[in-house]
Scaffold this motif. Structure first.
Motif, PDB file in Angstrom:
ATOM      1  N   MET A 185       0.852  -1.146   0.070  1.00 13.49           N
ATOM      2  CA  MET A 185       0.128  -0.105  -0.035  1.00 13.49           C
ATOM      3  C   MET A 185       0.816   1.302  -0.101  1.00 13.49           C
ATOM      4  O   MET A 185       1.936   1.222   0.607  1.00 13.49           O
ATOM      5  N   ARG A 186       0.520   2.145  -0.936  1.00  7.18           N
ATOM      6  CA  ARG A 186       1.437   3.520  -0.998  1.00  7.18           C
ATOM      7  C   ARG A 186       1.065   4.445   0.172  1.00  7.18           C
ATOM      8  O   ARG A 186      -0.316   4.515   0.384  1.00  7.18           O
ATOM      9  N   LYS A 187       1.960   4.843   0.737  1.00  8.95           N
ATOM     10  CA  LYS A 187       1.696   6.155   1.930  1.00  8.95           C
ATOM     11  C   LYS A 187       2.077   7.194   1.533  1.00  8.95           C
ATOM     12  O   LYS A 187       2.917   7.519   0.631  1.00  8.95           O
ATOM     13  N   ARG A 188       1.391   8.270   1.826  1.00  9.09           N
ATOM     14  CA  ARG A 188       1.961   9.706   1.944  1.00  9.09           C
ATOM     15  C   ARG A 188       1.660  10.412   2.973  1.00  9.09           C
ATOM     16  O   ARG A 188       1.009  10.091   3.998  1.00  9.09           O
ATOM     17  N   LEU A 189       2.517  11.583   2.998  1.00  3.43           N
ATOM     18  CA  LEU A 189       2.236  12.184   4.048  1.00  3.43           C
ATOM     19  C   LEU A 189       1.287  13.543   3.940  1.00  3.43           C
ATOM     20  O   LEU A 189       1.470  14.251   2.927  1.00  3.43           O
ATOM     21  N   VAL A 190       0.315  13.824   4.951  1.00  5.69           N
ATOM     22  CA  VAL A 190      -0.641  15.019   4.851  1.00  5.69           C
ATOM     23  C   VAL A 190      -0.494  15.712   5.977  1.00  5.69           C
ATOM     24  O   VAL A 190      -0.071  15.179   7.163  1.00  5.69           O
ATOM     25  N   GLY A 191      -0.847  17.039   6.157  1.00  5.83           N
ATOM     26  CA  GLY A 191      -0.959  17.525   7.514  1.00  5.83           C
ATOM     27  C   GLY A 191      -2.616  17.288   8.203  1.00  5.83           C
ATOM     28  O   GLY A 191      -3.425  17.659   7.805  1.00  5.83           O
ATOM     29  N   ALA A 192      -2.263  16.399   9.129  1.00  6.65           N
ATOM     30  CA  ALA A 192      -3.431  15.855  10.097  1.00  6.65           C
ATOM     31  C   ALA A 192      -3.116  15.188  11.186  1.00  6.65           C
ATOM     32  O   ALA A 192      -2.093  15.285  11.834  1.00  6.65           O
ATOM     33  N   THR A 193      -4.371  14.574  11.870  1.00  7.59           N
ATOM     34  CA  THR A 193      -4.232  13.917  13.346  1.00  7.59           C
ATOM     35  C   THR A 193      -5.332  12.595  13.354  1.00  7.59           C
ATOM     36  O   THR A 193      -5.797  12.400  12.337  1.00  7.59           O
ATOM     37  N   VAL A 194      -5.292  11.763  14.510  1.00  6.60           N
ATOM     38  CA  VAL A 194      -5.994  10.629  14.775  1.00  6.60           C
ATOM     39  C   VAL A 194      -6.311  10.117  16.125  1.00  6.60           C
ATOM     40  O   VAL A 194      -6.075  10.685  17.038  1.00  6.60           O
ATOM     41  N   THR A 236      -2.705  -8.483   8.929  1.00 10.35           N
ATOM     42  CA  THR A 236      -2.543  -8.206   7.620  1.00 10.35           C
ATOM     43  C   THR A 236      -1.111  -8.865   7.416  1.00 10.35           C
ATOM     44  O   THR A 236      -0.690  -8.890   8.251  1.00 10.35           O
ATOM     45  N   THR A 237      -0.972  -9.147   6.077  1.00  9.94           N
ATOM     46  CA  THR A 237       0.460  -9.880   5.782  1.00  9.94           C
ATOM     47  C   THR A 237       1.034  -8.903   4.687  1.00  9.94           C
ATOM     48  O   THR A 237       0.409  -8.659   3.747  1.00  9.94           O
ATOM     49  N   GLY A 238       2.391  -8.941   4.793  1.00 10.24           N
ATOM     50  CA  GLY A 238       2.967  -8.290   3.645  1.00 10.24           C
ATOM     51  C   GLY A 238       2.734  -6.939   3.258  1.00 10.24           C
ATOM     52  O   GLY A 238       2.444  -6.648   2.349  1.00 10.24           O
ATOM     53  N   GLY A 239       2.260  -6.337   4.266  1.00  6.80           N
ATOM     54  CA  GLY A 239       1.682  -4.789   3.806  1.00  6.80           C
ATOM     55  C   GLY A 239       0.559  -4.781   3.348  1.00  6.80           C
ATOM     56  O   GLY A 239       0.044  -3.668   2.941  1.00  6.80           O
ATOM     57  N   GLY A 240      -0.371  -5.611   3.573  1.00  3.61           N
ATOM     58  CA  GLY A 240      -1.957  -5.520   3.491  1.00  3.61           C
ATOM     59  C   GLY A 240      -2.654  -5.048   4.375  1.00  3.61           C
ATOM     60  O   GLY A 240      -3.409  -5.421   5.359  1.00  3.61           O
ATOM     61  N   SER A 241      -2.524  -3.334   4.332  1.00  5.95           N
ATOM     62  CA  SER A 241      -3.253  -2.724   5.487  1.00  5.95           C
ATOM     63  C   SER A 241      -4.463  -2.428   5.009  1.00  5.95           C
ATOM     64  O   SER A 241      -4.925  -2.622   3.878  1.00  5.95           O
ATOM     65  N   ASN A 286       6.100  -3.214   8.270  1.00  7.59           N
ATOM     66  CA  ASN A 286       6.378  -3.346   6.603  1.00  7.59           C
ATOM     67  C   ASN A 286       7.915  -3.297   6.384  1.00  7.59           C
ATOM     68  O   ASN A 286       8.587  -3.321   7.253  1.00  7.59           O
ATOM     69  N   SER A 287       8.456  -3.088   5.176  1.00  9.33           N
ATOM     70  CA  SER A 287       9.854  -3.310   4.476  1.00  9.33           C
ATOM     71  C   SER A 287      10.339  -1.964   4.515  1.00  9.33           C
ATOM     72  O   SER A 287      11.414  -1.979   3.923  1.00  9.33           O
ATOM     73  N   ASP A 288       9.733  -0.934   5.081  1.00  4.32           N
ATOM     74  CA  ASP A 288      10.296   0.561   4.734  1.00  4.32           C
ATOM     75  C   ASP A 288      11.679   0.779   5.357  1.00  4.32           C
ATOM     76  O   ASP A 288      12.431   1.257   5.151  1.00  4.32           O
ATOM     77  N   ASN A 289      11.645   0.260   6.709  1.00  3.12           N
ATOM     78  CA  ASN A 289      13.010   0.148   7.388  1.00  3.12           C
ATOM     79  C   ASN A 289      13.019  -1.236   8.034  1.00  3.12           C
ATOM     80  O   ASN A 289      12.205  -1.553   9.009  1.00  3.12           O
ATOM     81  N   MET A 290      14.079  -2.287   7.934  1.00  2.00           N
ATOM     82  CA  MET A 290      14.336  -3.665   8.182  1.00  2.00           C
ATOM     83  C   MET A 290      14.816  -3.734   9.651  1.00  2.00           C
ATOM     84  O   MET A 290      14.582  -4.709  10.127  1.00  2.00           O
ATOM     85  N   THR A 291      15.050  -2.616  10.304  1.00  2.00           N
ATOM     86  CA  THR A 291      15.675  -2.777  11.646  1.00  2.00           C
ATOM     87  C   THR A 291      14.690  -2.797  12.855  1.00  2.00           C
ATOM     88  O   THR A 291      13.788  -2.472  12.395  1.00  2.00           O
ATOM     89  N   PRO A 292      14.785  -3.645  13.541  1.00  2.00           N
ATOM     90  CA  PRO A 292      14.116  -3.747  14.642  1.00  2.00           C
ATOM     91  C   PRO A 292      13.432  -2.325  15.464  1.00  2.00           C
ATOM     92  O   PRO A 292      14.132  -1.639  15.437  1.00  2.00           O
ATOM     93  N   GLY A 330      12.189  -6.837  11.734  1.00  2.00           N
ATOM     94  CA  GLY A 330      12.180  -7.254  10.336  1.00  2.00           C
ATOM     95  C   GLY A 330      10.813  -6.819   9.766  1.00  2.00           C
ATOM     96  O   GLY A 330      10.076  -6.073  10.155  1.00  2.00           O
ATOM     97  N   GLN A 331      10.351  -7.737   8.557  1.00  2.00           N
ATOM     98  CA  GLN A 331       9.000  -7.494   8.089  1.00  2.00           C
ATOM     99  C   GLN A 331       8.041  -8.525   8.651  1.00  2.00           C
ATOM    100  O   GLN A 331       8.423  -9.462   8.867  1.00  2.00           O
ATOM    101  N   GLY A 332       6.898  -8.147   8.870  1.00  2.00           N
ATOM    102  CA  GLY A 332       5.801  -9.148   9.202  1.00  2.00           C
ATOM    103  C   GLY A 332       5.598  -8.918  10.802  1.00  2.00           C
ATOM    104  O   GLY A 332       4.632  -9.708  11.052  1.00  2.00           O
TER     105      GLY A 332
END
Length: 220
Positions: A1-10, A34-39, A106-112, A152-154
């Motif tokens: 899933m593609r992510k993007r940054l916007v000005g907001a909150t949650v 979810t598996t493998g980025g299936g958010s 996800n796989s964006d940063n594989m460090t723990p 890692g991932q997952g």
């Protein structure tokens, strides 16, 4: 899933039977992981707007509290590390309703990275950085609260939110999204749409209360 940054909150809560971190079940028998980025469609990190604050009561200390370092030497998880999903089971007979907020690395940063403590929650009027609803957030303790290390991932973790549903049809302006800021993270929130179907219905009104638990291992 593609992510993007916007000005907001949650925003989110806790209660009922817990099914949790590292591989638990979702409330009401809903799918929990979810598996493998299936958010969940529409979930993404967003940059928090200045001046938007939540009202928090009953802050707890001890295991899982936001009191400093995570004790593992690993970095705190950031919004960009995770794909998120929120599934709910609502009751209309006065019993608490429950939602399971789960994240998968996800796989964006594989460090723990580590999730340690309570997330910050906001209920939003819309899914694109709408105004924050005046909803009371109460932190509650839970057996099993502990730092969750995601490798890692997952890697998978979750927490529960509980509330009392406001009638069959809500009868009020209901949130369009939840904004979740991870424990000890930076200024990014994870924004997840709500009230887009029966599996993520969250019928609460202004000034209602959400109860939220810390991340932890609730599988035993």
């Amino acid at each position: 899933m593609r992510k993007r940054l916007v000005g907001a909150t949650v925003a989110v809560t806790a209660g009922l039977a817990l099914s949790g971190c590292a591989a638990g079940g979702a409330p009401g028998g809903a799918p929990q992981q979810t598996t493998g980025g299936g958010s969940q469609a529409g979930s993404r990190p967003v940059e928090a707007s200045a001046g938007q604050q939540q009202e928090t009561t009953g802050k707890a200390s001890g295991p899982g509290s936001n009191s400093g370092g995570n004790g593992t030497g690993d970095r705190p998880c950031e919004a960009s590390d995770l794909d998120a999903k929120f599934v709910t089971a609502e009751n209309y007979d006065g019993r608490p309703s429950s939602g399971l907020f789960s994240v998968t690395k996800n796989s964006d940063n594989m460090t723990p990275c580590v999730l340690d403590g309570y997330p910050e929650i906001k209920a939003m009027r819309g899914s694109e950085g709408g105004a924050t609803m005046p909803v009371e957030i109460r932190q509650v303790t839970a057996d099993g609260a502990q730092p969750m290390r995601l490798d890692g991932q997952g890697g998978f973790a979750s927490f529960n939110i509980t509330w009392t549903t406001s009638g069959d049809d809500g009868g009020c302006d209901m949130p369009g999204a939840l904004a979740v800021r991870l424990p000890q993270a930076g200024a990014q929130d994870i924004e997840v749409p709500v009230n887009r179907g029966r599996d993520n219905s969250m019928r609460i009104c202004e000034n209602d209360e959400l109860q939220v638990q810390p991340f932890g291992d609730y599988t035993n």
